[in-house]
Each structure stands twice: as C-alpha cells, then as structure tokens.
Design a protein around this motif. Structure first.
Motif, short mmCIF file in Angstrom:
data_model
loop_
_atom_site.label_atom_id
_atom_site.label_comp_id
_atom_site.label_asym_id
_atom_site.label_seq_id
_atom_site.Cartn_x
_atom_site.Cartn_y
_atom_site.Cartn_z
N UNK A 10 0.83 -1.22 0.00
CA UNK A 10 0.00 0.00 0.00
C UNK A 10 0.85 1.25 0.00
N UNK A 11 2.14 1.09 0.17
CA UNK A 11 3.01 2.26 0.17
C UNK A 11 3.58 2.47 -1.24
N UNK A 13 5.74 4.57 -2.68
CA UNK A 13 7.18 4.62 -2.97
C UNK A 13 7.85 3.25 -2.97
N UNK A 14 7.45 2.40 -2.00
CA UNK A 14 8.04 1.05 -1.94
C UNK A 14 7.68 0.29 -3.21
N UNK A 16 6.89 1.38 -6.08
CA UNK A 16 7.62 1.92 -7.23
C UNK A 16 9.07 1.45 -7.25
N UNK A 18 10.45 -1.19 -5.76
CA UNK A 18 10.59 -2.62 -6.03
C UNK A 18 10.32 -2.91 -7.52
N UNK A 33 -1.56 -1.77 -5.45
CA UNK A 33 -1.64 -1.27 -4.06
C UNK A 33 -3.03 -1.51 -3.47
N UNK A 55 1.08 -5.86 5.94
CA UNK A 55 0.15 -4.86 6.46
C UNK A 55 -0.31 -3.97 5.33
N UNK A 56 -1.54 -4.21 4.89
CA UNK A 56 -2.09 -3.41 3.81
C UNK A 56 -3.24 -2.57 4.32
N UNK A 57 -3.46 -1.42 3.67
CA UNK A 57 -4.57 -0.58 4.10
C UNK A 57 -5.87 -1.34 3.94
N UNK A 58 -6.56 -1.51 5.05
CA UNK A 58 -7.89 -2.13 4.98
C UNK A 58 -7.89 -3.64 4.96
N UNK A 59 -6.75 -4.27 4.80
CA UNK A 59 -6.79 -5.73 4.87
C UNK A 59 -5.46 -6.28 5.38
N UNK A 60 -5.53 -7.53 5.79
CA UNK A 60 -4.38 -8.18 6.41
C UNK A 60 -3.77 -9.14 5.39
N UNK B 529 9.03 2.05 6.89
CA UNK B 529 8.41 2.11 5.57
C UNK B 529 9.12 3.07 4.61
N UNK B 533 11.88 2.07 1.05
CA UNK B 533 11.99 2.57 -0.31
C UNK B 533 13.29 3.35 -0.53
N UNK B 536 16.09 0.92 -1.15
CA UNK B 536 16.06 0.37 -2.52
C UNK B 536 16.60 1.39 -3.51
N UNK B 537 16.11 2.65 -3.36
CA UNK B 537 16.57 3.70 -4.29
C UNK B 537 18.06 3.96 -4.14
N UNK B 563 11.25 10.70 0.60
CA UNK B 563 11.17 9.79 1.75
C UNK B 563 11.80 10.41 3.00
N UNK B 647 -10.62 3.15 2.37
CA UNK B 647 -9.89 2.63 1.21
C UNK B 647 -10.79 2.31 0.02
N UNK B 695 -5.13 -3.22 12.94
CA UNK B 695 -3.73 -3.42 12.55
C UNK B 695 -3.52 -3.28 11.04
N UNK B 696 -4.66 -3.26 10.33
CA UNK B 696 -4.56 -3.10 8.88
C UNK B 696 -4.29 -1.66 8.49
N UNK B 697 -4.48 -0.76 9.44
CA UNK B 697 -4.29 0.66 9.13
C UNK B 697 -3.05 1.18 9.82
N UNK B 698 -2.07 1.61 9.04
CA UNK B 698 -0.86 2.12 9.68
C UNK B 698 -1.16 3.41 10.45
#
Lengths: 119, 741
Positions: A10-11, A13-14, A16, A18, A33, A55-60, B529, B533, B536-537, B563, B647, B695-698
C-alpha cells in the motif's frame, strides 16, 4: 520470457522502488496497491511469484494468503511476505508461505530470494 | 474494871488488827491494876511488874508476838510513869486520889501511844497509797520499810525483806552498772547528798522495769541522817514509748529522704506552693527543665507582672491561662482538685510542650487551704506519636474505604482463606461479602495455576522478612474472567498466621502498556516504511552510478528526498507529542485566512492521493487568530485519516461553515467508520480506531490526540461523529475573536 512477479504494497514509494528494481533485473512486474484486485489478477495472469506486504490498508496480508491458498486456481503460486515487523515469522502463524523478507532489505537479498524460486 | 476497860476501847476502836488488840489489853491491864490499888492493895514495883507481865502475856496470847512486843514497850512506859508519879502520889491525899491520878496518867499514856500509833499508821497508809515505789532504808542501806506498790510490783513479801540490805539477794536482779550506781548513791546519801538516776531491773517473775531512781537522806532535828528515802518511778512505758518515738523518727527521716530523692529524680515536674497566691514555688529539676528556669530561687507561676516578664505561659485550647485559672492557684485558693488537665507550656525560647497537669490543695487544720502541690507530665512525645498514629489510622481507613485499593485479611492456611475484605476487593473480583464470610474465597481459587509459584514465593518471603514485595499477577474473577493486579502483603499477626494484602487493579496500566508496545511496533513500522523505499533507491542509485545514467540518478535522488521529508514529518510528530505534553510546544498566534489554508492543504493532499477526490464546499470569510502551521497539521491529520480509513471510497468532503463567532471545518469520509464504544477514545494518546482490523491501518495513534491538544490550545473544539461501516465526520471549530491568552 522473463518471470512474472506480482508485487502488492500500500506504500506507493516502496511499490515503485521494487517495481523499478525487478524490471531492471529483467522480470515482468505487476505492481498493485489494492488488495481487492489480487485474486482476480492471479487467476488471470498466473504470476510465478507474489511479493505481498503483511500490512495493507484495509486488509491483512495473512487473510489474502489464506484466500489464495483456498482457491485451487491460485493455491500453487508461491507467496513471499514482506514486513517491517521484526517478528514477521511469528506473526504469520500457520499461514503457508514460501518465504519472508524484512523491510528495509538489501536488493541483493531480494534478488537472491527471487532467483531461488525461479530455478 | 470493865467500865474502865471499855472506856479505853472508846478511844481506840479495834478493827481486828492484832496491834490494836494488844493496846486494848494494855489498857485493860492498867485498869485492873487501878482497881487493885483502889481496893487497898499497895502498889509496889513487883506488883506493877507482875500485872504488866500478865498484860503482856494476855496481849501476846491474843495479838501474837508483835502485840506482845508492843505491850512490853507500853509496860516499860507505865513503869516509867509509876516511877515518876510514885513519890507525889504517896505524899498527896487519899488512896482514891492516888488511884484517880494513876488512872488518868495511864489514860494519857494510852492516848499518846495510840496517837503515835495513828501517826505511824497514817504514814504507812500514805506510803502505801503512793504509786511511786518507796523504800525506807537505814543509813546502812538496810530496808526499814517498803510500800505496797513496790511489794506488789516486785512480787516481794514485806516480812522477808525488812532488815535486809537493798543490794542483797531479794529476788531482784540488777545489772552490775545499776548495782554500782545504787551502792554509790547510798554512800552519798549517808553523807547528805541526794542522787537521781535511771536503773533497769528484773523481778523474780522476769518482768523488767525501767525506774527513775532517787535516794534522799532523812534528817533528825540535830541534822543527823537517820534514814534514807528511796523512791522509784516506773518509767518502763515511757522508755518504751521513747524508743518507739525514736524509731518512728528514724523511719520518718528515711521516708523524707526517700521523698526528697524522688522529688529530685522524678521525670514528672512537681511544684509545691506555700500560701494561697502561688507567688513562690519549690520546684523539682524536672519542672525546672520543662519551664527552662533554674531550680533554685523563687519561682512563680503567676502571669507577668510589671517587674517580671514571663519565661513561659500556660495555654489551653489556644487560650492563654490567666493566673487565677491555673490549677495550682485554684487548688491553693479554693481547694479545687485538678486531674489530667491538658494544656501547653509555651516558653519564650520558642519551645512548646504538651502537658497533663494535676493539682491538689495542701490543707491546714486551722487555716484551711494553705498551698498546693502541682504535677506536670510532659506528654509532647506521646502527642506526636498519638498524632502520627491518628494520621496513619485515618490514612489506613481511607485506604480501606477507598475504591482504589483492595484490602484483604488472610489466614495463611493451606488454601489461604480470606477472612475479611473491603468493598473495593469485592468490586474488583465480583465476589460478595457473603462469599467471604462463608470462607469461599481463598488465594488458591483466586489464582490461575501459572501464578501459584509467585504466591508461594511471596508467602515464604513474608515468613522470612515479615512482608512480601509487591508483585504482579492475575486474579480469576467470580465470572471466570481475569484481572491483572499488583499485590503486596505483610504479616500482621505471625502467631495466628494472619496477613494483610493490598491489591491494586492494574488493568488500565496493562492496557496502556499494551498500547505503548503497539505504539513502539507501529512507530518502528512507520519509520521503516520510508526507509525501505529509500534503501532500494540508494542501492539502485549505486548501480546506476556505475552505468552512468544521469537522468535516472536524479530521479532516484528525488524519490529519496521525498522519503526523507516523510521521515522528518514522522519524527516531528513524535517530538510534538512529547513537547505538547510538557507544555513546551510553541505556538505563533497570528490572524490567518483559514479558507486559504484549507484550500492549500487540500491541494497538497490531493496531489499524493490517487484514489480519492477531495471536495470543498462552503466559505469562511475573514481571518481567525491562531498558529496557521499547527492548524495545517490538524488539517493534514484529519484529511489523511479520512483517506486512510476509507480505502474503498473515492471521495472526501471538506465543508466550511462560517458564523459570526466561529469558523467550523468538517471533514467527512464514507469509510469504515468507528464503533460506538471507541468513539469517545479516538482522541486518547496511542488509541487507534479500526476495531478488529485496526492493525490493517498504519499509524501511531497520535494524530487525533495531537489535533485535539492543538485545537484546545486555540480555545476551539474538535468532535467526531461516526457510524460503523458508513464513515466518519471530524469537525473542528476556531473562534474568530482573538481571546488567546
């Protein structure tokens, strides 16, 4: 034809980063995402490997693994879980995954892992 | 003859005494002689002697030897009388006249003898009547006579001692000293000197006498010592009394000494006043120390006078006691007894003593109250202890009655049965007082198996040290649920195996700890998080540098830069939380255009949000006072939350509501919403909404907490309205008038 890898995070930048990394290494990459699109994508495009964020937004991530494993059409695709959580293995519990990779990771490490599944 | 004889008897009344009979017989014999003369018999010496001999015999026969002797003496007197009267009688007149004269002469002689006898009798009676022991000695020291009192006291017979020396073996025992004193005194008396001394003697009946002994010479007309009068007063009782008095005196002296010592060393202050004014006191060292004055000299408990400022004053219930109110004064002047009067002595050196005072009057039988005795017990230390005890009791009671801490009294038997518990314990555990009374509640049935070892260790510690350090464990409540607690215990009655334990419900702390742990996990996730990234960059950049692709390098560096900004924001947010809690978050208050700020922020968020369209409605005119930077922080927070928690949605609505007094910004999403139970808590620190799926929401659970603190610092309000599954609205208001402090 290069190996097809599905990356889900869901992130942006990550995702992109990867995507760029794996494309440069010669893989065919699909970046997602939105967790809701995964199953359909796997059924349709049959990727060789799924890199899935825990850990994804809205789901596990674990729920998605269970879903994929319960569907015969997607069950065979190996899933590698990614997470910033130090205790990723413990947290994954009984979920059947092919491997884990902790964020932040070395790109060599990720590539080595992917190679191990390609052979 | 008989007529004459009876006439003699008239002069001498016989009362049965032998001597009296003897005298009577002499008179009778004389009368017989006169009759014979009267009837013509010539009186010759031989004749007179014959008749006298006859009278003596008669007297001795009737009256005994003593009478006989007296008769002899009387006969001699009569013979002498006859000798003297013979010649004139013969030469004068007739035989009748001669007879008459002789009878008359005999009568006179008898009368004289009787008179002498009477005087002697009186003397003897007087002697006998004296209570003083009286002994007549001849100059040689032989007993001539002794009175009845002495005879009875010494258990002697007159006849057996008359004629014997006083110092001979009379049945009395003397000490050598006494014997020597008597002998010397007799010798001196013979020479005419009187002497007086005390002697001690024992009688045959082993009775001991102390005597005041005196020996006095008796003189005749010529000044010759003819006898010695010994008189002795019985002073046995007096001597005994004197001895007793002496002993009493000694005892009294000892007691006085003891009392004086007591007076000096007694830790109780004592004052003795003579006189009803209390102006002068005798005080003991303890009282001197209490009053901080010297022991010697005159002390007064009276209040200050013109001449004298007080070194101390007596205070009761904060009121200065006046002179006439002082207990010793009341005792001395009115006889009032004071018991246990609580007062204070306030000394001029700043020391205050708590005392208990007692006062008693000193009474004189003739004058009434003449002074008083006061006792002062210093109870300052007791007071302090009492006060501390009282405080600790209050504290303990407060603890017992408070619903903060559970208190239980346990008997450390096999199951550790709880005997008593306060209501807080019952509330915590769900057990009732009835359960406890019934003995149903024990440590054993309260404790889950995994904590048994901890309890056992605590009991062991209590037996060793008297108390067990507080430890954390869990209780099994009556309904089977678990309760995290902190428990500490101490033995209170070791012999009865009784301990008291204090139980603190640490649910809230445990929750907070859990949230903190979650927060740390989340914070590390959130920080990792952007780092992921970036890493990686960085590595891609390293590779691309070797392949020399400048365009790509710049691209990577840009991404990395973004970042870094993201990381910076995260770190700042964390810092802001700690600053705002310490009251150190700086606010720069200026009038700013809220609508412009909203528009600008929405634009920025829109730029990084692909899925959601952010829509603004309404308008706010003019400016509001506040820190635009902080308000923007709130806007970013609420907007990103709206996007994060919806979402599946594609729109977030921003509504501006304007009024004269305030400006309101409402941000509405159509996302997951927040369960009703959690709605009140979303503004708490570390709290994260999302229910089961949170826990699904950061996120760190800090955004809304920080937003609320910021808005409140502006004097505004922030509220949440939400329906689970349908979305949420967060609205905050800012006052338009600058009322910030």
């Amino acid at each position: 034809m290069p190996k097809h890898i599905l990356v889900v995070d869901d992130d942006a930048p990550i995702l992109e980063a990867v995507e760029i990394l794996l494309e440069e290494s010669g893989y065919k990459v699909t970046a997602l995402n939105d967790a809701s699109e995964i199953e359909a994508h796997v059924v349709k495009h049959k990727p060789n490997l799924i890199l899935l964020d825990l850990l994804l937004s809205g789901s596990d991530g674990r729920d998605i693994v269970r879903l994929l494993k319960s569907n015969p059409k997607t069950a065979q695709v190996p899933v590698v879980l990614m997470s910033a959580d130090t205790y990723i293995k413990e947290k994954s519990g009984e979920v059947s995954v092919a491997g884990f990779i902790k964020k932040p990771f070395d790109i060599d490490e990720l590539e080595a892992l992917i190679v191990s599944f390609s052979t | 003859m008989l007529t004459n004889a009876f006439s003699q008897l008239l002069f001498y009344k016989p009362r049965g005494k032998l001597t009296n009979y003897a005298i009577s017989f002499v008179a009778i014999s004389l009368a017989i002689a006169a009759e014979l003369l009267l009837f013509g018999i010539n009186i010759t010496y031989v004749g007179v002697l014959f008749w006298l001999f006859l009278a003596v015999i008669c007297s001795a026969l009737v009256g005994g030897l003593y009478s006989g002797l007296i008769s002899i003496v009387l006969s001699l007197v009569i013979v002498l009388l006859y000798t003297l009267l013979r010649a004139p009688l013969r030469s004068s007149g007739t035989r009748e006249v001669q007879t008459l004269v002789f009878i008359l002469a005999s009568f006179i002689a008898c009368y004289v003898i009787n008179a002498v006898k009477s005087v002697y009798q009186i003397t003897i009676s007087i002697l006998n009547s004296l209570q003083t022991f009286t002994i007549i000695l001849n100059p040689k020291g032989q007993i001539v006579d002794i009175n009845q009192t002495a005879l009875q006291a010494f258990g002697l017979k007159r006849t057996s001692i008359v004629g014997r020396s006083l110092l001979s073996d009379l049945g009395l025992s003397y000490t050598n000293d006494t014997r020597h004193k008597i002998r010397t005194a007799i010798a001196e008396a013979r020479e005419g000197a009187s002497s007086r001394f005390d002697v001690k003697l024992s009688t045959a009946h082993a009775q001991t006498y102390s005597l005041d002994f005196s020996i006095t010479p008796i003189y005749d007309r010529q000044g010759n010592v003819i006898s010695l009068a010994v008189s002795a007063n019985d002073i046995t009782a007096r001597v005994l009394t004197e001895k007793k008095v002496l002993k009493l005196n000694q005892t009294l002296e000892e007691k006085i000494n003891e009392l004086e010592t007591l007076f000096k060393v007694l830790p109780v202050g004592i004052g003795i006043s003579r006189g009803t004014e209390n102006r002068s006191l005798t005080i003991n060292p303890a009282l001197a120390q209490m009053l901080n004055i010297p022991v010697t000299g005159s002390t007064s408990l009276m209040a200050a006078t013109l001449e004298r400022s007080p070194h101390f004053k007596f205070v009761k219930n904060g009121k200065h006691l006046r002179a006439k109110e002082l207990p010793m004064q009341l005792a001395a002047s009115k006889g009032i007894v004071t018991q246990e009067l609580e007062a204070e002595i306030m000394r001029d050196d700043g020391v205050t003593l708590d005392i208990l005072q007692y006062a008693m009057p000193i009474k004189d039988e003739t004058h009434g109250w003449v002074g008083s005795i006061g006792a002062f017990v210093d109870i300052t230390d007791f007071k302090v202890i009492e006060e501390k005890l009282r405080e600790s009791q209050i504290q303990f009671k407060g603890l017992l009655n408070s619903n903060l801490i559970g208190v239980i009294v346990t008997r450390l038997d096999t199951d550790c049965t709880i005997m008593e518990a306060n209501d807080a314990f019952c509330t915590m555990t769900g057990f009732t007082q009835a359960d406890i009374k019934a003995g149903k509640v024990t440590w054993k049935n309260l404790t889950p198996p995994e904590f048994t070892a901890l309890d056992e260790a605590a009991i062991k510690e209590m037996w060793q040290k008297g108390e067990a350090k507080p430890y954390e464990k869990e209780y099994l409540r009556r309904d089977g649920t678990r309760l995290p607690i902190l428990v500490g215990a101490a033995l209170v009655e070791p012999e009865d195996k009784v301990c008291v334990a204090f139980i603190l419900d640490i649910t809230a702390r445990k929750k907070l700890e859990k949230r903190k742990d979650e927060f740390i996990g989340l914070a590390s996730h959130e920080l990792k998080t952007p780092l992921t990234s970036m890493k990686v960059f960085t590595q891609l950049l390293q590779r691309s540098l070797t392949t020399n692709k400048p365009q790509r390098n710049r691209e990577y560096i840009d991404k990395m830069d973004r970042q870094i900004d993201r990381l910076t924001t995260l770190v700042e947010e964390l810092l802001d939380v700690s600053k705002i809690e310490a009251g150190e978050l700086p606010f720069v208050i200026e009038d700013f255009d809220l609508q412009s700020l909203v528009v600008e922020t929405v634009k920025e968020i829109q730029a990084i949000s692909e899925h959601h369209r952010l829509k603004i409605t309404g308008q706010i005119s003019g400016t509001v006072p506040g820190d635009a930077f902080r308000i923007k922080q709130v806007l970013v927070n609420v907007l990103t939350n709206a996007i994060k928690y919806s979402p599946q949605a594609d729109q977030v609505l921003v509504e501006l509501v304007d009024s004269k007094k305030q400006a309101v910004v409402k941000i509405t999403d159509t996302g997951v919403g927040i369960p009703e139970l959690d709605q009140k808590r979303v503004f708490e620190k570390f709290f994260r909404a999302g229910g089961k799926n949170k826990h699904s929401f950061p996120g760190l659970g800090l955004g809304l907490y920080l937003s609320k603190r910021i808005i409140e610092r502006h004097g505004g309000t922030i509220e949440l309205q939400s329906t689970e599954g349908h979305g949420s609205t967060v609205a905050f208001s800012l006052k338009k008038v600058n009322r910030l402090k």
